[in-house]
Design an enzyme around this catalytic site. Structure first.
Site, PDB file in Angstrom:
ATOM      1  N   THR A 123      40.175  26.692  38.592  1.00  0.00           N
ATOM      2  CA  THR A 123      39.415  25.787  40.004  1.00  0.00           C
ATOM      3  C   THR A 123      39.228  24.037  38.413  1.00  0.00           C
ATOM      4  OG1 THR A 123      38.557  27.281  40.557  1.00  0.00           O
ATOM      5  CG2 THR A 123      37.692  25.186  41.556  1.00  0.00           C
ATOM      6  N   PHE A 154      40.543  32.708  45.317  1.00  0.00           N
ATOM      7  CA  PHE A 154      39.534  32.864  45.512  1.00  0.00           C
ATOM      8  C   PHE A 154      38.882  34.050  45.662  1.00  0.00           C
ATOM      9  CE2 PHE A 154      43.221  30.297  47.756  1.00  0.00           C
ATOM     10  CZ  PHE A 154      42.131  29.363  47.494  1.00  0.00           C
ATOM     11  N   CYS A 268      30.809  30.040  40.155  1.00  0.00           N
ATOM     12  CA  CYS A 268      31.638  29.091  40.816  1.00  0.00           C
ATOM     13  C   CYS A 268      31.279  28.268  41.717  1.00  0.00           C
ATOM     14  CB  CYS A 268      32.143  30.420  41.374  1.00  0.00           C
ATOM     15  SG  CYS A 268      33.422  31.201  40.624  1.00  0.00           S
TER      16      CYS A 268
END
Length: 441
Positions: A123, A154, A268
């Site tokens: 990410t 994901f 995250c």
């Protein structure tokens, strides 16, 4: 099948490497951490993720999965390279630290002497992929024959194997300046998944980067929304769980991620929404994401509220109180304690003078490393013994199914605070406990 190198063998990289081997590819996991590599080579996963160890051992056994610290070996072995290293929050800043991603490109690209495709999975702030693509082609002997694309992950911790082998969508951002092979190669790598009719969305690099950060921002917003509603429910004497059920029946809203409690944590959501805000500011679009500041503030306020509730349950002061904390991981089916609300609350309560004893089915070792001064128990019974109040802060199944009659004789006061609204208020109250939930009358 394809020869694949996966750079980074942490949560993302190890899962991706094992699952690519499970799909039949020959995979080489690459990391600079020799101790981590030794564990993986022996079939041991350095973190807890249901089902991953079985996949790891099976593919090491077949010879489809190996590990190395050599970039030279990786460049010689594979023409398809996945980058799955961490992008933590910079110290003292909101922005993401892409040092590890840059290091992979700087180490790998000079070794690429033939056509290759690099797929980023980490990410990263929007604009990173375009910069890395130019750098990779500038450094590589193969030059313009090196393609860089972005294929965001994901994964949900606790469901990572399922989410890799049977994702709800595949997103691929391709570089218009590259040789144009990335989509073709991705279709080969993910052929089994595409055969399941899993949606495959091909876009530009910037959109692919934004898909991941936007998804996390939306989920964080949804969680903080229901937590904000829980504050209103507490003030009005309403029940946020019934409220969530009622609005969740609207298909436009949905019930998932509408669980009020002590908020989100992990490696995250918190750092990703902060990095998203920072990057928007750099792009001159900071006003577009100012709402995320309140999302973050609501989330952190939930932790403070839990400490207040614990103090109220102990008569207005935590000094000398005994507090049992059930849960340390930021979510069940994980041993991840990064930015864990449970441990944050436990630490705050200890600082106010309480004796705190923590128990978690999987996260004890990681918790001790992060908060060595807290007390730790070997099971629920030991954790709650002599407690003035019990806090349920991670919704592990064994905590959800806890019998009030079994633990009642062990505590000093039958007082429980349900920080995840995962218990039955009626059952606990009927057993003689003072039950309090978050946002519940």
């Amino acid at each position: 099948m394809t020869n694949i190198a996966v750079f980074g063998t942490g949560y993302l990289g190890a899962t991706h490497a094992a699952c690519m081997a499970e799909l039949g590819h020959d995979v080489l996991g690459v990391d600079v951490d020799e101790s981590k590599l030794a564990k993986l080579e022996s079939g041991e996963v350095p973190f807890y993720e249901p089902g991953l160890e079985e996949v790891l051992k099976r593919n090491i056994g077949t010879g489809r999965l190996r590990f190395t610290s050599s970039y030279e070996e990786a460049a010689s072995f594979a023409d398809v390279h996945f980058v799955g290293v961490g992008t933590p929050q910079k110290k003292g800043e909101f922005a993401a630290d892409v040092t590890y991603v840059d290091a992979v490109i700087d180490g790998l690209a000079p070794l690429l002497t033939r056509p290759a495709v690099i797929f980023g999975k980490s990410t990263v702030p929007v604009g990173t992929a375009e910069r890395l693509g130019r750098r990779a082609r500038a450094l590589a002997p193969a030059g313009a024959e090196v393609d860089l694309a972005w294929n965001p992950e994901f994964l949900r911790e606790g469901f990572a194997v399922q989410d890799t082998l049977h994702p709800d969508r595949l997103v691929l951002g391709v570089d218009r300046e590259g040789p144009g092979r990335a989509e073709e190669v991705a279709r080969e790598v993910y052929a089994d998944l595409l055969a399941e009719k899993i949606p495959f969305i091909v876009t530009d690099l910037a959109t692919a980067e934004l898909v991941k950060t936007s998804a996390n921002a939306f989920l964080a917003t949804k969680i903080s929304f229901i937590n904000a509603m829980s504050e209103v429910c507490e003030a009005a004497g309403a029940d946020v769980t019934v409220l969530a059920d009622a609005i969740g029946h609207d298909d436009r809203i949905g019930r998932r991620f509408l669980n009020a409690g002590v908020g989100f944590g992990g490696g995250c959501l918190p750092k990703d929404i902060r990095a998203f805000m920072a990057r928007a500011g750099e792009l001159g679009a900071d006003q577009a994401l100012t709402f995320l500041r309140e999302v973050d503030a609501v989330n952190m306020r939930r932790r403070t509220r839990m400490v207040e509730m614990a103090r109220e349950a102990c008569g207005g002061s935590l000094l000398g109180a005994r507090v049992a904390v059930l849960g340390a991981a930021f979510k069940p089916e994980s041993d991840d304690v990064r930015d864990s609300p449970a441990l944050n609350v436990a630490g705050q309560i200890q600082l106010q003078g309480a004796t705190v004893t923590v128990y978690d089915p999987k996260a004890m070792d990681n918790s001790r490393k992060l908060f060595p001064t807290l007390g730790y128990a070997t099971d629920v019974s030991q954790a709650v013994e002599g407690a003035d109040v019990v806090l349920v802060l991670t919704e592990w199944r064994q905590f959800r199914e806890l019998q009030p009659g079994r633990v009642g004789p062990l505590v000093r006061q039958r007082s429980i605070i349900d920080g995840r609204n995962c218990l039955s208020p009626k059952g606990w109250r009927e057993a003689g406990w003072v039950y309090r939930g978050m946002g519940r009358s």
